[in-house]
Write an enzyme that holds these catalytic residues in place. Structure first.
Site, PDB file in Angstrom:
ATOM      1  N   SER A   1     -13.629  -4.827   1.952  1.00  0.00           N
ATOM      2  CA  SER A   1     -14.848  -5.583   1.618  1.00  0.00           C
ATOM      3  C   SER A   1     -15.357  -5.200   0.227  1.00  0.00           C
ATOM      4  O   SER A   1     -15.797  -6.055  -0.551  1.00  0.00           O
ATOM      5  CB  SER A   1     -15.943  -5.293   2.653  1.00  0.00           C
ATOM      6  OG  SER A   1     -15.565  -5.826   3.895  1.00  0.00           O
TER       7      SER A   1
ATOM      8  N   ARG B   1      -5.753 -14.168   2.018  1.00  0.00           N
ATOM      9  CA  ARG B   1      -7.059 -13.543   2.283  1.00  0.00           C
ATOM     10  C   ARG B   1      -7.978 -14.463   3.086  1.00  0.00           C
ATOM     11  O   ARG B   1      -8.684 -14.002   3.976  1.00  0.00           O
ATOM     12  CB  ARG B   1      -7.732 -13.133   0.980  1.00  0.00           C
ATOM     13  CG  ARG B   1      -7.305 -11.753   0.567  1.00  0.00           C
ATOM     14  CD  ARG B   1      -7.967 -11.288  -0.708  1.00  0.00           C
ATOM     15  NE  ARG B   1      -7.454  -9.974  -1.057  1.00  0.00           N
ATOM     16  CZ  ARG B   1      -7.422  -9.493  -2.291  1.00  0.00           C
ATOM     17  NH1 ARG B   1      -7.874 -10.211  -3.302  1.00  0.00           N
ATOM     18  NH2 ARG B   1      -6.945  -8.288  -2.514  1.00  0.00           N
TER      19      ARG B   1
ATOM     20  N   SER C   1      -6.293   0.174  -2.483  1.00  0.00           N
ATOM     21  CA  SER C   1      -7.120  -0.781  -3.224  1.00  0.00           C
ATOM     22  C   SER C   1      -6.654  -0.881  -4.680  1.00  0.00           C
ATOM     23  O   SER C   1      -6.698  -1.947  -5.279  1.00  0.00           O
ATOM     24  CB  SER C   1      -8.591  -0.343  -3.200  1.00  0.00           C
ATOM     25  OG  SER C   1      -9.093  -0.464  -1.887  1.00  0.00           O
TER      26      SER C   1
ATOM     27  N   SER D   1       0.819  -1.220   0.000  1.00  0.00           N
ATOM     28  CA  SER D   1       0.000   0.000   0.000  1.00  0.00           C
ATOM     29  C   SER D   1       0.850   1.266   0.000  1.00  0.00           C
ATOM     30  O   SER D   1       1.926   1.308   0.589  1.00  0.00           O
ATOM     31  CB  SER D   1      -0.898   0.040   1.231  1.00  0.00           C
ATOM     32  OG  SER D   1      -1.800  -1.020   1.191  1.00  0.00           O
ATOM     33  N   GLU D   2       0.302   2.281  -0.650  1.00  0.00           N
ATOM     34  CA  GLU D   2       0.967   3.588  -0.705  1.00  0.00           C
ATOM     35  C   GLU D   2      -0.052   4.665  -0.373  1.00  0.00           C
ATOM     36  O   GLU D   2      -1.266   4.397  -0.413  1.00  0.00           O
ATOM     37  CB  GLU D   2       1.515   3.824  -2.122  1.00  0.00           C
ATOM     38  CG  GLU D   2       2.553   2.800  -2.512  1.00  0.00           C
ATOM     39  CD  GLU D   2       3.230   3.128  -3.832  1.00  0.00           C
ATOM     40  OE1 GLU D   2       2.822   4.111  -4.503  1.00  0.00           O
ATOM     41  OE2 GLU D   2       4.162   2.396  -4.174  1.00  0.00           O
ATOM     42  N   PRO D   3       0.418   5.885  -0.097  1.00  0.00           N
ATOM     43  CA  PRO D   3      -0.544   6.946   0.215  1.00  0.00           C
ATOM     44  C   PRO D   3      -1.620   7.102  -0.862  1.00  0.00           C
ATOM     45  O   PRO D   3      -2.761   7.405  -0.563  1.00  0.00           O
ATOM     46  CB  PRO D   3       0.335   8.193   0.321  1.00  0.00           C
ATOM     47  CG  PRO D   3       1.672   7.661   0.742  1.00  0.00           C
ATOM     48  CD  PRO D   3       1.801   6.324   0.081  1.00  0.00           C
TER      49      PRO D   3
ATOM     50  N   GLU E   1      -5.752  -5.926   3.390  1.00  0.00           N
ATOM     51  CA  GLU E   1      -5.621  -7.059   2.450  1.00  0.00           C
ATOM     52  C   GLU E   1      -6.829  -7.192   1.517  1.00  0.00           C
ATOM     53  O   GLU E   1      -7.298  -8.285   1.234  1.00  0.00           O
ATOM     54  CB  GLU E   1      -5.354  -8.368   3.207  1.00  0.00           C
ATOM     55  CG  GLU E   1      -3.932  -8.405   3.728  1.00  0.00           C
ATOM     56  CD  GLU E   1      -3.586  -9.661   4.479  1.00  0.00           C
ATOM     57  OE1 GLU E   1      -3.877 -10.756   3.976  1.00  0.00           O
ATOM     58  OE2 GLU E   1      -3.019  -9.533   5.566  1.00  0.00           O
ATOM     59  N   GLY E   2      -7.315  -6.018   1.089  1.00  0.00           N
ATOM     60  CA  GLY E   2      -8.446  -5.979   0.168  1.00  0.00           C
ATOM     61  C   GLY E   2      -9.719  -5.687   0.931  1.00  0.00           C
ATOM     62  O   GLY E   2     -10.277  -6.578   1.579  1.00  0.00           O
TER      63      GLY E   2
END
Ligand code: COS
Length: 382
Positions: free
Chosen positions: A362, A238, A129, A123-125, A359-360
């Site tokens: 909902s 997941r 998603s 993840s980055e700023p 991790e993704g």
């Protein structure tokens, strides 16, 4: 004692049942740990889980997803931080387990023994998603790559010894121009820019990479395959996030059953009231339905399925969303105690929320499931 009848389901083999029994006994003597200093607590938990041999299941040639899920749900039922400490060793080294060279795999000896902590830096700023939008760059030079950019919400950020970092190498635009790298924390150019605090304290950080020189050998898998590597690691892990949520939900149900059997109200136990029974029935149903989806996904992967994208997305989406509802009901059934700081149900209420995001989220799982069923329908010629 929590309901263990699910262990007799046909998804499991005798080795799973034995491991679950050994783990349960270990948890009863070692957990929960104090959470006042989360960094120290995590390092201690990783060491203890390594020493007890449980971390050996977190990584390797053949990851057994059912074992991972049993470990996560059991640890989460006893202590959310213990689950976190275990999970990050697996997620942080997942790309090495699946795609690493023999030299890169040497890290697995250290993470499985508990001597080294691992982290997954995706993840980055401006890209959580939307993975295809990663902005961190890895530019080729004569000796290897030069890494520049920023990652955020990185679990174990600040205490990990090794990171799997995803960066843009530019073979093609978007998803096809990303690569995965193995980055030891002592590499010059590595910066811990901010430690992040959340409602359920865990070690988290925003990280920076400033002109970091990486040798060619730090590339995991092939250049340009980073998006697929990230997705296939997430396909494995997941369903284990769902398992952690299931562990929290089981604990909430156990606490509620004890409370409702022993707390007197209107001249009898709370459990005699039909509205209360309605809540308990919903909770028990959610727990079993989540477990079925999780162990279906885990079993399918363990049978050798190349992709379990749909099964894993369903397991994560359902288990995390329903655990939130189960825990909310547990808070309600506990009355004032349910929101009292330090009460187990209050801590479950804080612990569960992030699982519907990381991790993704909902919402992403719904996109993944919808695309998958639409694609299957198109392939079937409907
Ligand atoms: N396994 C292997 N390959 C996969 C895959 C998977 N699970 N999912 C997608 N791919 C492949 C696709 O097949 C496609 O390859 P081809 O073009 O060769 O067919 C390629 O990767 C790109 O896939 P797609 O077009 O679906 O990419 P998108 O950018 O549209 O992906 C979502 C969108 C939302 C599904 C993706 O970005 C995602 O899962 N995001 C959430 C990420 C996440 O979990 N973030 C949290 C960080 S970790 S705490």
């Amino acid at each position: 004692m929590s309901d263990r009848s699910f262990l007799q389901w046909p998804f499991f083999e005798e080795r799973h049942r034995e491991m679950a029994e050994r783990l349960e006994a270990w948890c009863e003597t070692h957990l929960p740990v104090a959470h006042d200093e989360v960094d120290d607590a995590c390092v201690g938990l990783v060491g203890a889980l390594g020493e007890a041999g449980f971390l050996r299941h977190s990584a390797g040639e053949a990851i057994d997803v059912r074992t991972l899920c049993l470990l996560r749900e059991t640890l989460a039922r006893h202590d959310g931080l213990a689950d976190f400490a275990f999970a990050m060793q697996g997620l942080g080294t997942g790309a090495i387990s699946l795609y690493g060279t023999p030299e890169q795999r040497q890290w697995l000896d250290r993470t499985r023994s508990g001597q080294a902590l691992a982290a997954f830096a995706l993840s980055e700023p401006r890209s959580g998603s939307d993975v295809a939008n990663i902005e961190t760059t890895a530019t080729r030079d004569a000796d290897g790559f030069v890494l520049n950019g920023e990652k955020t919400w990185i679990s174990n950020g600040g205490i990990a010894d090794v990171y799997t970092v995803f960066a843009r190498t530019g073979e093609a635009p978007g998803a096809k121009g990303l690569s995965a790298f193995l980055v030891p924390a002592d590499t010059p150019g590595f910066e811990i820019r901010e430690r992040l605090e959340t409602i359920a304290p865990h070690p988290l950080a925003r990280l920076g990479f400033r002109d970091m020189r990486l040798p060619r050998e730090s590339l995991i898998g092939e250049a340009g395959q980073g998006f697929k590597i990230a997705m296939s690691v997430l396909d494995v892990f997941r369903s284990t996030v769902g398992a952690a949520a299931l562990g929290f939900a089981r604990r909430a149900l156990d606490e509620s059953l004890d409370r409702c059997r022993h707390r007197e109200l209107f001249g009898g136990p709370l459990a005699d009231l039909q509205l209360v029974q309605g809540h308990l029935a919903d909770m028990a149903l959610d727990v079993d339905a989540a477990a079925l989806l999780i162990y279906r996904a885990a079993w399918t992967k363990d049978q050798g399925a190349e992709r379990v994208t749909r099964e894993a997305a369903m397991a994560k989406l359902y288990a995390t969303d329903r655990a939130q509802q189960v825990i909310d009901k547990a808070v309600q059934l506990h009355g004032g105690d349910g929101v009292r700081k330090g009460h187990i149900v209050e801590s479950l209420y804080r612990e569960i929320r992030a699982l519907r995001i990381y991790e993704g989220a909902s919402d992403v799982q719904k996109v993944v499931i919808a695309r998958n069923v639409l694609e299957s329908r198109a392939l079937a010629g409907g």
